[in-house]
Every structure is written in structure tokens, then in C-alpha cells.
Design a protein around this motif. Structure first.
Motif, short mmCIF file in Angstrom:
data_model
loop_
_atom_site.label_atom_id
_atom_site.label_comp_id
_atom_site.label_asym_id
_atom_site.label_seq_id
_atom_site.Cartn_x
_atom_site.Cartn_y
_atom_site.Cartn_z
N ARG A 92 51.06 -85.87 0.39
CA ARG A 92 51.59 -85.45 -0.91
C ARG A 92 52.68 -84.38 -0.83
NH1 ARG A 92 48.26 -86.94 -5.03
NH2 ARG A 92 50.23 -86.83 -6.19
N LEU A 93 52.72 -83.61 0.27
CA LEU A 93 53.69 -82.52 0.42
C LEU A 93 54.32 -82.63 1.81
CD1 LEU A 93 51.51 -79.58 -0.98
CD2 LEU A 93 53.21 -80.91 -2.25
N THR A 94 55.09 -83.69 2.00
CA THR A 94 55.55 -84.05 3.34
C THR A 94 56.38 -82.96 4.00
OG1 THR A 94 55.78 -86.24 2.33
CG2 THR A 94 56.46 -86.01 4.62
N ILE A 95 57.13 -82.21 3.23
CA ILE A 95 57.99 -81.16 3.79
C ILE A 95 57.17 -80.09 4.51
CG2 ILE A 95 58.00 -79.86 1.60
CD1 ILE A 95 60.85 -79.02 2.22
N PHE A 96 55.96 -79.82 4.03
CA PHE A 96 55.10 -78.84 4.70
C PHE A 96 54.77 -79.31 6.11
CE2 PHE A 96 54.08 -76.60 0.74
CZ PHE A 96 53.86 -75.30 1.20
N HIS A 177 55.04 -83.07 -8.12
CA HIS A 177 55.97 -84.06 -8.66
C HIS A 177 57.13 -84.40 -7.72
CE1 HIS A 177 58.07 -80.35 -9.77
NE2 HIS A 177 59.15 -81.05 -10.02
N MET A 178 57.45 -83.52 -6.74
CA MET A 178 58.50 -83.85 -5.78
C MET A 178 58.02 -83.81 -4.34
SD MET A 178 62.05 -82.18 -7.17
CE MET A 178 61.57 -80.48 -6.86
N GLY A 179 56.74 -83.54 -4.13
CA GLY A 179 56.25 -83.31 -2.78
C GLY A 179 56.37 -84.49 -1.85
N GLY A 180 56.17 -85.71 -2.37
CA GLY A 180 56.24 -86.88 -1.50
C GLY A 180 57.64 -87.22 -1.07
N GLY A 181 58.63 -86.87 -1.89
CA GLY A 181 60.03 -87.11 -1.55
C GLY A 181 60.68 -85.85 -1.06
N SER A 182 60.21 -85.33 0.07
CA SER A 182 60.70 -84.04 0.56
C SER A 182 60.79 -84.07 2.08
CB SER A 182 59.80 -82.90 0.10
OG SER A 182 58.47 -83.09 0.57
N THR A 283 65.01 -88.54 0.26
CA THR A 283 65.26 -89.69 -0.62
C THR A 283 64.59 -90.94 -0.09
OG1 THR A 283 67.36 -88.72 -1.32
CG2 THR A 283 67.05 -91.09 -1.68
N ALA A 284 64.63 -91.16 1.21
CA ALA A 284 63.96 -92.33 1.79
C ALA A 284 62.46 -92.29 1.49
CB ALA A 284 64.20 -92.38 3.29
N ARG A 285 61.87 -91.12 1.56
CA ARG A 285 60.45 -90.98 1.26
C ARG A 285 60.19 -91.17 -0.24
NH1 ARG A 285 59.61 -85.71 5.22
NH2 ARG A 285 59.24 -86.90 7.14
N ALA A 286 61.07 -90.66 -1.07
CA ALA A 286 60.91 -90.84 -2.53
C ALA A 286 61.00 -92.32 -2.90
CB ALA A 286 61.97 -90.04 -3.27
N LEU A 287 61.89 -93.04 -2.25
CA LEU A 287 62.03 -94.48 -2.53
C LEU A 287 60.77 -95.23 -2.12
CD1 LEU A 287 65.74 -95.02 -1.40
CD2 LEU A 287 64.83 -95.30 -3.72
#
Length: 291
Positions: A92-96, A177-182, A283-287
Motif C-alpha cells: 500500500r505504501l510502495t515508496i517506503f 490514496h497515493m501510496g500504491g502509485g509511489s 505512474t507505472a505502479r498507479a496504472l
């Protein structure tokens, strides 16, 4: 041999006890969490607190990662290793997860805490940018109650925060709300080193356009957040042109200095390139989330 100045030592058994000790000891007391930032500074006499309040025993109370409603809550004493190994964070929070893989080495990740990292306010620290990108809210507790801060409100400047003398960071609340596309990108001289430059990005898509975006930089001076880069992305389709324009603004907004890690010109180039890469990955992850 590097030896810190003399100090008194107290060991807290609860958050309330830690706050009482801080209040009693006054402004020259410091909290000791993982210790990987504070203790080296004390050995070099860059920091000389009169008292240390050890909060290692609070890991059971403040060491957690859990989903509540539309956010993930992370206790301030959560170790880097636990964030890195969290399935919830990875999903859910890929950037972490990206950032934690690049922080120091296993020894530091086993002991260092997210709260200690954020409160150190080191300009080259990774998780401040990560939390800024995701618009995290930071819960600070004192004897009189709690208050909530943004990352911009937490940091007053390099190695300075707005946390009071008898307050402590207890929780990080991260919207989903933006964690998966990060995504987070970093360049460093060697494994375990501080960043020469790093960039984080998050993207939320709606109907083929960018509905919201976060962009933040590490180790290149200026504000962590690039407000202009973020604003330039909203309402546009996720294209290379949009990413390049945002990366240019992010690089313009930073203020790197020349030092042993590289020239200011090189760091500004990295700020542009790493922002571009982070936006592509985010963006690839958000898609993928939209499918």
C-alpha cells in the motif's frame, strides 16, 4: 578516541514517563531511540545533551504498522527493518519499501527507528521526503495533549524541529490514496552511505489524467517538497513531457552545494534525473492499481 561529553541517563518505561522525564530535565535533555544518529554526533561533540532519556523500552508501545480506515499508522519506535519487512507497507505504501532498502545497512536498519530519523531532521535523511510525498501527518504528544503536524511544519531547518522540549513524536499517519502509485530513487557513493541526491514521487490517476501528485527531494537543499513540480502535473496525462517539465521545476527549486559528494551542478542534474525516474515508476505502479 572520540568520547562524548558527560551526561546523565534515564530510562523511560512509558510515553507518559518519558514526557515527565523530559519536563523535569529541561531543554538540554534529548530522547534516545535507536541512537544511530545522535550518538555519533555526541562522540564528535556536535551534540552535547546534559541528559539522555532512553525510550528503547517503548518499542512495544510505539512499534507498530497497522491500517486504520484510509491510512496506515506507524508508531514512532518502529524499526526500519520492520517497515521494510511489512507486507502492508509493500502493498500500500510502495515508496517506503523503496527507501528502506536504500537506508544504511542491516545493522542500522535493525536498530534505527522512523521517529528518530524524522526528528534528527538531517537534510540527507530519506524518510522525510517519503513522508512529505505522501502527505503524512505526524502526531506529537506532550503532557497537555497531542497536536498534529505536516512534514513542512515539523522541520524548522537542518537538525532542528518544532517539537517542544517536553514533547515527543509518537505516530506517523500516512494516507493511502497515493501510496500504491509511489516510488523513491537515490544515488549514493557506496552501499550504506548518505544520498548524493534522491527523489520521491507519488501519483494518483483518475480517468487517464493525474488527479494528485507528490514530489520531494533529499540532500539537495531547499524545501523538501517541490510545490511547483506537483502543481504542474495535476490535470495532465501521465506523459514523458509532463514528467520532464515537473523534473525541471524540481531541479530549479533545489539549492545544492558543492562538497565531497559532488558539485552543485552534478547534484542538480541528479535531482532532475531522479525525479523523472521516480515519476515513471510511480505512474507505472498507479496504472497497475487501476487494472
Amino acid at each position: 578516541m572520540q568520547i562524548p561529553a558527560a551526561f546523565e541517563y534515564e530510562r523511560a518505561t512509558s510515553v507518559e514517563h518519558a514526557l515527565e522525564l523530559l519536563h523535569a530535565r529541561g531543554p538540554e535533555a534529548r530522547l534516545l531511540a535507536g541512537g544511530h544518529s545522535l550518538l555519533p554526533m555526541m562522540k564528535l561533540r556536535l551534540a552535547a545533551p546534559e541528559a539522555l532519556v532512553d525510550i528503547d523500552a517503548l518499542a512495544g508501545e510505539l512499534g507498530y504498522v497497522r491500517e486504520e480506515g484510509d491510512e496506515v499508522r506507524i508508531g514512532a519506535m518502529t524499526r526500519h527493518r520492520d517497515i521494510l519487512e511489512s507486507g502492508l507497507v509493500a502493498a500500500r505504501l510502495t515508496i517506503f519499501t523503496d527507501a528502506e532498502k536504500l537506508i544504511a545497512d542491516p545493522v542500522v536498519r535493525n536498530r534505527g527507528t522512523i521517529g528518530g530519523a524524522l526528528c534528527q531532521a538531517d537534510p540527507a535523511e530519506d524518510l522525510s521526503a517519503v513522508c512529505a510525498v505522501l502527505r503524512a501527518r505526524l502526531v506529537v504528544r506532550g503532557l497537555d495533549g497531542e497536536r498534529t503536524l505536516t512534514m513542512q511544519e515539523l522541520h524548522r531547518g537542518p537538525y532542528e524541529t518544532t517539537i517542544g522540549d517536553a514533547e515527543m513524536l509518537v505516530e506517523i499517519r500516512v494516507p493511502l490514496h497515493m501510496g500504491g502509485g509511489s516510488a523513491y530513487e537515490k544515488v549514493k557513493r557506496r552501499v550504506g552511505d548518505w544520498a548524493i541526491a534522491a527523489a520521491g514521487a507519488a501519483v494518483r490517476l483518475e480517468g487517464g489524467t493525474i488527479a494528485d501528485a507528490g514530489v520531494a527531494l533529499t540532500a539537495v537543499g531547499g524545501d523538501v517538497m517541490s510545490e511547483r513540480a506537483q502543481a504542474s502535473l495535476v490535470g495532465r496525462p501521465p506523459t514523458e513531457d509532463a514528467f520532464a517539465a515537473a523534473a525541471t521545476l524540481a531541479a530549479e527549486d533545489c539549492s545544492p552545494t558543492t562538497d565531497q559528494r559532488g558539485s552543485a551542478e552534478y547534484k542538480r542534474h541528479l535531482a532532475h534525473e531522479l525525479t523523472l525516474r521516480a515519476l515513471r515508476s510511480a505512474t507505472a505502479r498507479a496504472l497497475r492499481e487501476e487494472i
